[in-house]
Design an enzyme around this catalytic site. Structure first.
Site, PDB file in Angstrom:
ATOM      1  N   LYS A   1      -2.075   2.965  -1.657  1.00 54.45           N
ATOM      2  CA  LYS A   1      -2.734   3.765  -2.699  1.00 54.45           C
ATOM      3  C   LYS A   1      -2.510   3.130  -4.064  1.00 54.45           C
ATOM      4  O   LYS A   1      -1.633   2.307  -4.253  1.00 54.45           O
ATOM      5  CB  LYS A   1      -2.181   5.199  -2.734  1.00 54.45           C
TER       6      LYS A   1
ATOM      7  N   SER B   1      -9.595   4.697   2.685  1.00 63.76           N
ATOM      8  CA  SER B   1      -9.162   5.338   1.442  1.00 63.76           C
ATOM      9  C   SER B   1      -9.156   4.431   0.221  1.00 63.76           C
ATOM     10  O   SER B   1      -9.235   4.916  -0.898  1.00 63.76           O
ATOM     11  CB  SER B   1      -7.784   5.979   1.616  1.00 63.76           C
TER      12      SER B   1
END
Length: 166
Positions: free
Chosen positions: A83, A40
């Protein structure tokens, strides 16, 4: 003889507990080493990269747009996610990908942040689970330690999704 062995054993247990408490406090309040997995955050952080996440910023509310953070997953509290912060409370963020025809916008509510992976095509992030409570943030990533050829601070967002505050 038994008494001497008992005293040495208790002394060793005491020292072990002291060092364990110091290690726990260090990792809980100062920072920790994290081995990342998953695609990710590619290309910024790849599978099996070792990073250092400091924990002081979250206590002093010094998390800013563009920072990469480690947070508890809103879906699974046993799992951490890595993230990038795209929006802070009060910010208006685009919830669709850059290639979508229809653009949707949402305001990030008070006490929350908007998190997205750098690899927009292969990331489960706030576009899926919505704004993340600030309390779930565990720390801010400040260094990539491994592999050695990419040691150092982390780069800016490769997909330019961060919009300056108005």
């Amino acid at each position: 003889m038994f008494r001497r062995v008992l005293v040495k054993t208790l002394g060793l247990v005491g020292v072990t507990i002291q060092y364990g408490c110091i290690a726990h406090c260090t990792f809980e309040y100062i920072g920790e080493f994290v081995l990342c997995s998953g695609p990710s955050m590619e290309p910024t952080i790849t599978n099996h990269d070792l990073i250092f996440s400091e924990r002081l910023s979250r206590h002093f509310y010094r998390i800013e747009k563009g920072d990469i953070v480690i947070a508890k997953s809103p879906f699974d509290p046993k799992m951490n996610i890595c993230k990038r912060v795209i929006g802070l409370e009060g910010d208006k963020v685009c919830t669709s990908s850059p290639s979508d025809v229809f653009k949707a916008h949402i305001y990030v509510p008070k006490g929350h942040v908007w998190l997205e992976g750098d690899n927009l095509r292969n990331s489960t992030d706030s576009r899926t689970y919505g704004p993340v409570p600030y309390a779930l943030i565990r720390g801010r990533v400040c260094l990539k330690l491994w592999p050695p050829h990419s040691f150092g601070t982390l780069s800016k967002s490769p997909n330019k999704r961060i919009i300056p505050s108005e």
